[in-house]
Scaffold this motif. Structure first.
Motif, PDB file in Angstrom:
ATOM      1  N   ARG A 291       1.732  26.649  25.931  1.00 55.29           N
ATOM      2  CA  ARG A 291       1.139  27.256  24.688  1.00 55.29           C
ATOM      3  C   ARG A 291       1.740  28.381  23.864  1.00 55.29           C
ATOM      4  N   ASP A 292       2.370  29.221  25.192  1.00 58.95           N
ATOM      5  CA  ASP A 292       2.831  30.449  24.689  1.00 58.95           C
ATOM      6  C   ASP A 292       4.311  30.434  24.012  1.00 58.95           C
ATOM      7  N   LEU A 293       4.639  29.271  24.179  1.00 57.93           N
ATOM      8  CA  LEU A 293       6.297  28.890  23.799  1.00 57.93           C
ATOM      9  C   LEU A 293       6.134  28.259  22.386  1.00 57.93           C
ATOM     10  N   ILE A 294       4.926  27.903  21.786  1.00 60.10           N
ATOM     11  CA  ILE A 294       5.028  26.863  20.841  1.00 60.10           C
ATOM     12  C   ILE A 294       5.357  27.253  19.728  1.00 60.10           C
ATOM     13  N   PHE A 295       5.108  28.535  19.232  1.00 58.94           N
ATOM     14  CA  PHE A 295       5.458  29.364  18.059  1.00 58.94           C
ATOM     15  C   PHE A 295       6.818  29.540  17.949  1.00 58.94           C
ATOM     16  N   ASN A 296       7.432  30.194  18.935  1.00 64.09           N
ATOM     17  CA  ASN A 296       8.943  30.278  18.856  1.00 64.09           C
ATOM     18  C   ASN A 296       9.762  28.950  18.638  1.00 64.09           C
ATOM     19  N   MET A 297       9.360  28.123  19.603  1.00 59.44           N
ATOM     20  CA  MET A 297      10.189  26.623  19.372  1.00 59.44           C
ATOM     21  C   MET A 297      10.022  25.964  18.286  1.00 59.44           C
ATOM     22  N   SER A 298       8.701  26.111  17.553  1.00 58.69           N
ATOM     23  CA  SER A 298       8.393  25.324  16.321  1.00 58.69           C
ATOM     24  C   SER A 298       9.284  26.093  15.228  1.00 58.69           C
TER      25      SER A 298
END
Ligand code: PEP
Ligand code: MN
Length: 355
Positions: A291-298
């Protein structure tokens, strides 16, 4: 591919189609602004091409040597067809100028859980509600989704999905894992999802395509792009071109911990777009598993040109029965959607300026 003359009559087109059928193949008739092109569907080795070249109304018979010709840019260009397919689901347009956000729980667990998440994702700005009912799981000992409880439980969960969709004005999508589920699922959902593990199941692809509803096909984690598109062609071959492609990560390489569940192949987005007019979206949830990577990868996916995202959302992620580690909250989803909309504006205007 048989390119008709611009002044070819309906009768001449019908005659070519009839001839194709005579050889045991099917015809994909595409009418452009100026001319009609007929794609052959099936075993082309049976066709005497010279025979077709001299039929009345035929301008040219051209060999298209790619396994995914019906969804290829080369094919759509030949009849001056569309450059970008826009798939309409109710009032939502997938593949249009604005990115589309598909969000919801990995698995539907209860009516209350689904309703609460549906309300949350709607408020956050999502367009389409997802919720798994038939879950593909690596272990037979883990929760398989409510669909595993039999026909009645599956139908009940599908009812909830539709109810949540109607209440919050969100079209709905769920995955079919096998052919026996197709008829039932098609009755309830607006888009039918075929998961990564089933990308290679040509019988499932064919059966889902025949329902005539939009299909979301996820790339298998071991599939190359050409393979992904070749299997997509099984759907198009049934005359159903309402297909959304979804990049969801490929297998990690090397030794030791990889720190992400899969490798999100974002270069596949523009690479696929060069090959086909179908829209491509990205699933950062399964790709990263974090979940901590979702923002960046989105953000990165939208910058790469994706037409939208599929994101797993739960009001209390740690409580989720499936994929707890990769779900985000509705509030976090809102941040993602707001940021992606801003990024999309920049990317679209840059593209307009020819950058
Ligand atoms: C899903 O979207 O619920 C899912 C199982 O994803 P994938 O098929 O990409 O693993
Ligand atoms: Mn999941």
């Amino acid at each position: 591919m048989i390119i008709m003359k611009t002044d070819a009559t309906q009768e001449q087109i019908a005659q070519v189609v009839k001839e194709i059928k005579k050889y045991g193949l099917r015809a994909d008739v595409s009418r452009g602004a100026y001319r009609t092109v007929i794609g052959l569907v099936g075993d082309e080795t049976r066709i005497p091409f010279d025979h077709f070249a001299v039929l009345p109304g035929v301008r040219e018979v051209r060999m298209v040597d790619i396994p995914y010709k019906l969804i290829s840019r080369e094919y759509s260009k030949s009849f001056e067809g569309l450059e970008h397919m826009v798939i309409k689901v109710g009032t939502i347009e997938i593949g249009g100028k604005e990115p589309v956000f598909i969000a919801g729980p990995c698995a539907v667990e209860s009516k209350a859980q689904l309703m609460k998440i549906a309300e949350g994702v709607k408020k956050a700005g999502a367009h389409i509600l997802r919720g798994g009912i038939f879950k593909p799981r690596s272990s037979v000992h883990s929760f398989q989704g409510l669909g595993a409880g039999g026909q009645e439980e599956a139908e009940e969960a599908l009812e909830w999905l539709r109810e949540a969709g109607e209440k919050f004005e969100l079209p709905v999508i769920t995955e079919v894992r096998g052919e026996t589920q197709v008829d039932l699922v098609a009755e309830y959902v607006d888009i039918i999802q075929i998961g990564a593990r089933n990308m290679y199941d040509q019988d499932l692809l064919t059966q889902v395509a025949k329902k005539g509803k939009p299909v979301l096909l996820k790339r298998h984690f071991g599939a190359g792009i050409e393979e992904f598109l070749s299997f997509t062609e099984y759907i198009a071959a049934e005359g159903n071109k309402d297909i959304v492609l979804c990049e969801r990560g490929i297998v990690p390489v090397g030794k030791g911990r990889s720190y992400t569940r899969y490798v999100l192949d974002l270069a596949s987005v523009p690479a696929i777009q060069k090959e086909t007019y179908l829209p491509v979206i990205v699933d950062p949830s399964h790709a990263t598993g974090r979940r901590d990577l979702i923002f960046n990868m989105s953000c990165a996916a939208i910058a790469a040109g994706a037409s939208g995202l599929m994101i797993e959302v739960h009001y209390n992620p740690v409580e989720a029965l499936v994929d707890a580690q990769q779900q985000i909250t509705p509030d976090e989803l809102k941040d993602v959607i707001d940021a992606c909309r801003r990024i999309n504006k920049v990317v679209v205007s840059e593209r307009n300026e020819g950058v």
